[in-house]
Every structure is written in structure tokens, then in C-alpha cells.
Design an enzyme around this catalytic site. Structure first.
Site, PDB file in Angstrom:
ATOM      1  N   CYS A 143       0.829  -1.212   0.000  1.00  0.00           N
ATOM      2  CA  CYS A 143       0.000   0.000   0.000  1.00  0.00           C
ATOM      3  C   CYS A 143       0.859   1.256   0.000  1.00  0.00           C
ATOM      4  CB  CYS A 143      -0.951  -0.019   1.196  1.00  0.00           C
ATOM      5  SG  CYS A 143      -0.164  -0.387   2.780  1.00  0.00           S
ATOM      6  N   HIS A 223      -2.431   5.146   6.587  1.00  0.00           N
ATOM      7  CA  HIS A 223      -1.078   5.678   6.711  1.00  0.00           C
ATOM      8  C   HIS A 223      -1.094   7.151   6.315  1.00  0.00           C
ATOM      9  CE1 HIS A 223       0.192   1.509   6.902  1.00  0.00           C
ATOM     10  NE2 HIS A 223      -0.231   1.283   5.679  1.00  0.00           N
TER      11      HIS A 223
END
Length: 345
Positions: A143, A223
Site C-alpha cells: 500500500c 497511513h
């Protein structure tokens, strides 16, 4: 029209269930089945959706059957019904499965938890789709790496990228496992600089001059990245935004619009009726973005559970050759998943 590609999903967890749903939305793909070792609510949801369910082995099949799940067979049976396998099993497990795929003569895709050497090719659709055409295997990068390659590729194609330095604030665990893992009341820096994401981005594009540092933080939603990029020349903020705008998988958000934290952006995704509240795009704060001479500063959010899903769909098309044009595949995937370009609202 070409026959639909039959796709098998091995590992029906956070990524696997999303890939399965995404495959179902494509008009050139067919879900051959999903496979797992568990017999709890997770695989029962697959059965609830009428997905063909397969067990990894006979022991897993017995447990699933005892749990009231209709099982079509084992992984070996599933491999006889598909053209390509997407391995979404936990980190380091996929590398133990690939000999099975090779023996069955199947193409396969692994996820970013595996090493680049597992397949010899690492994939990001907007960067290197063409190099994956017809390959036997590829790895969809993680990711964080996906977000890095997407954003830096946009700057590179605009002739603006010289070198990039990024700091990553990494979620501690997946939300559904918050009660099992994670950290509380502390921050855990990765012990080495560069952290692994920079070299991983270079496995997709060796020309990228990128160094990353990462810190694990006590939250689970997404994130957050901060980037300092040296540009090839003095540029304007508008030029940078135009470069990002040329990616169909980067979306812009505004801090001043109330989207000042990752939980607010998650709520926005839920308000947009995204499945699981997923965000496939990199969400860049446009009102935080600043250019000073030849230096660029920006920040963005990464949905660790969703960003690799469109990449995986494109990787299926590239490996099987059902679409040789990168932009055609990307547009098809984006339309099916509702990926947005520009701003969300």
C-alpha cells in the site's frame, strides 16, 4: 468479446475479499472461487455472497464442512478451474504456494508482503503496466509503495522529479485486528533508514531517487505520508497540482473543508457509499501543498486496505493479456470501482 478470465483468490482476508468483490465487478473476469484455511465468519461471508468456496487442504475442508459451509473442494481443485491465481495469503505464505501454481501451469499474482525476488517483477499500473504484459507472475507492491510510485511517477512524467525524501506514519495494524495486535501510547520507528518502502519503490522504477523513513503509530485507519521533493527546476504550485491531476488515482482533499484527519476522510468514504468505506485513491491535501523555489512539500493519506485493489485488477489484465493498453485497463478498472479523479466532493 474475448472469453472472461477465470480468477482464483487464495486467501480470503482483508485483501482477498476486496479483490474477489472487485473481480465480480469486471465484465472481462469471472470469479472461479476463493480459498482459505479458516472456518469462521470471514469465509462464511464468502459463502453468503454465493462465491464458490474452496479449502486449502482436506483438514481445512473438514472444519469448514463442520461449520456448515458448502465447500467445492480443495485448492488443488480450484487450480483446475482458473486461468490465474491472486495469492492474498499472509506475508511469507505466498512464497510457499507458488510451486503449486507453477505445477498447474498457472499465472499468479502475489501481494507486497512478499519479496520482489518471489516473482522478479513488481507492479504499479500507471508506471509499468507494459512490462507485465504476458508475464507468468508479478507482485503488486504494498500500500505505501503503491502510493509512493503513483505520486512520484506523476511528478516524473511532468519532468519535475529530481529526488524525493519521505516520512511515513504507519498504522499499527488492520482495524479488524485492533484487539489482537498494535501499539498503545507509544511510537515505534523502523530501525533503519531508508525504511523498506524506498527500495521497494525502486523495484518498480529503478530511476527513482527516493529515501523513506517510517514510524509505526497507535492507530489503524490509514497511513500518513509527508514528502519533501527536490524538483528539476523552479516550479509553481499549479504545475505540481496539474502533474498530480494527470493521475486518475490521485484525489485532492482540503484540510479547510473539515478533512483534517484520517478519521474524517474515512467518514467521507462511508458517506460516499464506498464498500467497506474504502479509498482506492491517494488523498493529497491540496491546501497544504507548498512549493518554495525548486522544493515541493506535500502530505497525503493511504488506505492500507484498499489502494492495491485496482492495481491487482490491472495486473490480472496485464498478465493474461486480455487488455494490452495500460490506460484502457486503468479506465475500465476505475469505472467499475468508482475511482475518482480530482476532488471527491
Amino acid at each position: 468479446m474475448k472469453d472472461k478470465v477465470k480468477v482464483a483468490i487464495n486467501g480470503y482476508g482483508v485483501i482477498g475479499k476486496r479483490v474477489a468483490d472487485a473481480v465480480q465487478l469486471q465484465d472481462d473476469m469471472e470469479l472461479a472461487g476463493v480459498c482459505d484455511v479458516v472456518s469462521d465468519w470471514r469465509i462464511k461471508m464468502a459463502a453468503h455472497k454465493n462465491y464458490p468456496v474452496f479449502a486449502f487442504d482436506s483438514a481445512s475442508q473438514d472444519q469448514m464442512s463442520k461449520g456448515g459451509i458448502q465447500v467445492e473442494g480443495t485448492l488443488e481443485d480450484l487450480l483446475g478451474k482458473c486461468d490465474i491465481v491472486v495469492d492474498c495469503t499472509p506475508k511469507k505464505i505466498a512464497s510457499q504456494n507458488i510451486e503449486k501454481y507453477k505445477a498447474a501451469g498457472l499465472k499468479f499474482i502475489v501481494q507486497g508482503g512478499e519479496k520482489h525476488e518471489t516473482t522478479g517483477h513488481s507492479f504499479s499500473a500507471e508506471n509499468n503496466y507494459d512490462t507485465a504484459l504476458g508475464l507468468d507472475a508479478t507482485r503488486v507492491v504494498s500500500c505505501n509503495t503503491t502510493s509512493i510510485v503513483r505520486t512520484l511517477t506523476s511528478l516524473k512524467r511532468a519532468g519535475l522529479l529530481k529526488k524525493a525524501r519521505g516520512t511515513l506514519l504507519r498504522r499499527a495494524t488492520d482495524p479488524w485486528e485492533s484487539h489482537l495486535n498494535g501499539i498503545i501510547n507509544t511510537l515505534v520507528p523502523e530501525p533503519e533508514i531508508p525504511s523498506h518502502q524506498g527500495p521497494d519503490a525502486q523495484s518498480v522504477d529503478p530511476e527513482l531517487d527516493v529515501i523513506t523513513a517510517a514510524v509505526k503509530v497507535p492507530e489503524t485507519l490509514s497511513h500518513l505520508h509527508y514528502w519533501n521533493v527536490q524538483l528539476t527546476r523552479e516550479a509553481t504550485r499549479e504545475e505540481v497540482l496539474e502533474a498530480f491531476g494527470n493521475s486518475s488515482r490521485i484525489a485532492l482533499i482540503d484540510y479547510q473543508d473539515g478533512l483534517s484527519a484520517n478519521n474524517a476522510v474515512k467518514e467521507l468514504m462511508l458517506s460516499l457509499n464506498r464498500p467497506y468505506g474504502d479509498m482506492y485513491e491517494v488523498a493529497v491535501w491540496q491546501d497544504m501543498l507548498k512549493v518554495v523555489g525548486d522544493e515541493l512539500f506535500y502530505a497525503y493519506l493511504v488506505d492500507n486496505q484498499a489502494i492495491v485493489i485496482p492495481e491487482t485488477i490491472d495486473a490480472i489484465r496485464a498478465l493474461t493479456g486480455i487488455e494490452e493498453n495500460a490506460q484502457a485497463s486503468i479506465q475500465k478498472t476505475n469505472a467499475a470501482l468508482g475511482v475518482q479523479k480530482g476532488t471527491f466532493i
